[in-house]
Design a protein around this motif. Structure first.
Motif, PDB file in Angstrom:
ATOM      1  N   HIS A   1      -2.528  -3.305  -6.049  1.00 43.33           N
ATOM      2  CA  HIS A   1      -3.881  -3.935  -5.775  1.00 43.33           C
ATOM      3  C   HIS A   1      -4.269  -4.985  -5.669  1.00 43.33           C
ATOM      4  O   HIS A   1      -5.222  -5.709  -5.627  1.00 43.33           O
ATOM      5  N   LEU A   2      -3.717  -5.992  -7.034  1.00 43.47           N
ATOM      6  CA  LEU A   2      -4.557  -7.261  -7.475  1.00 43.47           C
ATOM      7  C   LEU A   2      -4.793  -7.937  -6.063  1.00 43.47           C
ATOM      8  O   LEU A   2      -5.085  -8.930  -6.034  1.00 43.47           O
TER       9      LEU A   2
ATOM     10  N   GLY B   1      -9.123   1.599  -9.461  1.00 48.83           N
ATOM     11  CA  GLY B   1      -8.780   2.900  -9.341  1.00 48.83           C
ATOM     12  C   GLY B   1      -7.446   3.670  -9.995  1.00 48.83           C
ATOM     13  O   GLY B   1      -7.903   4.184 -10.975  1.00 48.83           O
ATOM     14  N   SER B   2      -6.852   1.766  -9.934  1.00 44.55           N
ATOM     15  CA  SER B   2      -5.251   1.877 -10.961  1.00 44.55           C
ATOM     16  C   SER B   2      -5.825   2.160 -12.335  1.00 44.55           C
ATOM     17  O   SER B   2      -4.791   3.242 -12.817  1.00 44.55           O
ATOM     18  N   ILE B   3      -6.217   1.467 -12.692  1.00 45.12           N
ATOM     19  CA  ILE B   3      -6.891   1.613 -13.775  1.00 45.12           C
ATOM     20  C   ILE B   3      -7.182   2.608 -14.754  1.00 45.12           C
ATOM     21  O   ILE B   3      -6.467   3.111 -15.342  1.00 45.12           O
ATOM     22  N   GLY B   4      -8.603   3.538 -14.120  1.00 48.38           N
ATOM     23  CA  GLY B   4      -9.259   4.790 -14.648  1.00 48.38           C
ATOM     24  C   GLY B   4      -7.618   5.206 -14.213  1.00 48.38           C
ATOM     25  O   GLY B   4      -7.978   6.679 -14.710  1.00 48.38           O
TER      26      GLY B   4
ATOM     27  N   LEU C   1       1.056  -0.976  -0.380  1.00 45.64           N
ATOM     28  CA  LEU C   1       0.081  -0.049  -0.073  1.00 45.64           C
ATOM     29  C   LEU C   1       0.845   1.189   0.269  1.00 45.64           C
ATOM     30  O   LEU C   1       0.462   2.384  -0.642  1.00 45.64           O
ATOM     31  N   GLY C   2       2.572   0.985   1.122  1.00 48.88           N
ATOM     32  CA  GLY C   2       2.854   2.112   0.774  1.00 48.88           C
ATOM     33  C   GLY C   2       3.440   3.000  -0.405  1.00 48.88           C
ATOM     34  O   GLY C   2       3.439   3.777  -0.801  1.00 48.88           O
ATOM     35  N   VAL C   3       4.006   1.588  -1.582  1.00 50.42           N
ATOM     36  CA  VAL C   3       4.384   2.088  -2.353  1.00 50.42           C
ATOM     37  C   VAL C   3       3.745   2.964  -3.343  1.00 50.42           C
ATOM     38  O   VAL C   3       3.616   3.964  -4.422  1.00 50.42           O
TER      39      VAL C   3
ATOM     40  N   SER D   1      -6.147  -7.425  -3.204  1.00 52.11           N
ATOM     41  CA  SER D   1      -7.435  -8.089  -2.767  1.00 52.11           C
ATOM     42  C   SER D   1      -7.285  -9.523  -2.937  1.00 52.11           C
ATOM     43  O   SER D   1      -8.200  -9.863  -2.160  1.00 52.11           O
ATOM     44  N   ARG D   2      -6.110 -10.374  -3.641  1.00 52.55           N
ATOM     45  CA  ARG D   2      -5.765 -11.412  -2.593  1.00 52.55           C
ATOM     46  C   ARG D   2      -6.025 -11.417  -1.330  1.00 52.55           C
ATOM     47  O   ARG D   2      -6.184 -11.577  -0.654  1.00 52.55           O
ATOM     48  N   PHE D   3      -5.090 -10.734  -1.086  1.00 56.35           N
ATOM     49  CA  PHE D   3      -4.985 -10.471   1.022  1.00 56.35           C
ATOM     50  C   PHE D   3      -5.633 -10.214   1.199  1.00 56.35           C
ATOM     51  O   PHE D   3      -6.259 -11.029   2.587  1.00 56.35           O
ATOM     52  N   ALA D   4      -7.068  -9.377   0.813  1.00 61.32           N
ATOM     53  CA  ALA D   4      -7.911  -9.160   1.782  1.00 61.32           C
ATOM     54  C   ALA D   4      -8.730 -10.744   2.143  1.00 61.32           C
ATOM     55  O   ALA D   4      -9.196 -10.527   2.479  1.00 61.32           O
TER      56      ALA D   4
END
Length: 412
Positions: free
Chosen positions: A182-183, A81-84, A14-16, A186-189
């Motif tokens: 971010h993908l 959001g990254s794609i956006g 997330l920091g990166v 999502s797996r981590f979540a």
């Protein structure tokens, strides 16, 4: 131990993404704006007017983005959001006139609502359980280097690239670095959701009757802070130049990032028992103090450095408080949407800031403009002082932050 290591990996990832997100979507604008104005043959005030309209659009969408994070998971929202963000930055890169650039900036701010702190904080609340407040502090510690990295980096890139090409590079960074991270988050979540539920609960540190009014105060306080912060950060480098700092302005401004990190380190080391409401007051005080220091000392490089450090210290604490204060008072349930409403107020008022300060700098000059911002900062102090006063009766001692209050705790 495995959970601790995986949580640390998520925070670093997330920091990166926050460094790249804030660097490309936010901090770089103050460096690029003058060049964009010249190339598009418009006054720089109109370029700042674009970001003002874009901030308003981002604020309007924030509650919806927060609700999506609550319902579908913040990791998935950040991936979209990254794609956006990549598309938005590419539109900016292709802009040949002010109308297309305005469209690109609106898309940038819409994407920001999905990838920056509000959604990242919601992710940590969803995945790190009772460690969420501490995790937020760790994240802001890492992300505090965004301005330190991207102000000099953007200036250096402008030495060999056109601003259109700089925006293309930024789009690629969001697509090839932030999207994969971010993908993975999502797996981590999904893995975190399968963990056993912790048998602890949160007790809001104030009576239920006061919570709605306190939330209004919190929205107002962060809105005032956002106005002062947006005006200062978007204009910091050119404003330092107007005050006589010249080329040294960008390096003075780069002290902001280390100061932000330093404040978070200090908070981590000594602020464990300090309530979020007290930290809000302290961070609010730093704004008028810093702005007053700059107004009184300019064109002293030493005074400007003191301003950047003080402002950075407060800004660093504000980044923490923007997540921990509503989390400590209201708990995890609906946290993403609550941050979205705070974002609506903050960005709504912040939308006026870049254009308003740009006009003020041209009309009355930098020093009177600084004093006006300092007054807004003092109002922010008053608001958060009232939040602190209303939180004092029951304190801010939070038992945990991630589960609904049990009947036993409600009765006790």
């Amino acid at each position: 131990m495995a959970d601790t290591h995986s949580n640390a990996g998520a925070i670093w990832a997330l920091g990166v993404t926050q460094i790249i997100g804030y660097g490309t979507l936010y901090y770089s604008f103050s460096i690029l704006a003058p060049v964009i104005a010249i190339d598009l043959s418009v006054a720089v005030e109109w370029v700042y007017g674009c970001i003002s309209l874009a901030l308003l659009a981002g604020g309007l969408i924030s509650p919806w983005a927060g609700g999506l994070a609550d319902r579908h998971g913040a990791g998935q929202v950040m991936s979209l959001g990254s794609i956006g963000a990549a598309i938005a930055l590419a539109v900016c890169a292709l802009a040949g006139d002010m109308f297309m650039f305005l469209a690109g900036m609106i898309l940038v701010e819409l994407a920001s609502a999905f990838v920056l702190y509000s959604t990242a904080f919601a992710f940590l609340a969803q995945t790190t359980g009772s460690r969420a407040q501490r995790s937020i502090t760790y994240l802001t510690l890492i992300a505090g280097f965004a301005s330190t990295i991207f102000w000099p980096l953007t200036s250096w890139m402008l030495g060999s690239l056109e601003w259109h090409q700089v925006y293309f590079v930024f789009a690629i960074l969001n697509l090839v670095v932030c999207l994969p991270l971010h993908l993975w988050l999502s797996r981590f979540a999904r893995i975190a959701a399968a963990r056993p539920v912790e048998a602890v609960a949160t007790q809001p540190p104030m009576s239920v009757d006061n919570r709605n009014f306190v939330f209004i105060l919190i929205v107002l306080g962060f809105s005032l802070a956002g106005f002062v912060s947006a005006a200062t950060l978007f204009h910091m480098v050119p404003m330092l130049g107007l005050l006589g700092l010249g080329a040294a302005g960008i390096w003075v401004a780069s002290l902001l990032g280390p100061a932000q990190v330093a404040s978070r380190l200090i908070n981590m080391a000594f602020g464990k028992d300090v309530s979020a409401s007290v930290l809000a007051v302290v961070s609010a005080v730093s704004m008028p103090l810093a702005l007053g220091t700059l107004a009184l000392s300019a064109p002293s490089t030493f005074g400007a450095a003191a301003f950047a450090i003080i402002f950075g210290l407060g800004s660093g604490l504000f980044s923490i408080v923007s997540g921990t204060l509503p989390l400590a008072i209201f708990g995890k349930d609906g946290f993403g949407k609550r941050l979205g409403w705070i974002g609506l107020g903050r960005l709504g008022l912040s939308a006026l800031a870049p254009f308003a300060l740009s006009v003020a700098l041209g009309a009355i000059g930098p020093k009177p403009s600084l004093w006006i911002l300092a007054v807004a900062g003092l109002l922010c102090v008053v608001v958060f002082a009232e939040v602190w006063r209303r939180c004092r009766p029951l304190g801010q001692k939070v038992l945990a932050v991630n589960e609904p209050t049990s009947p036993v705790l409600r009765q006790g």
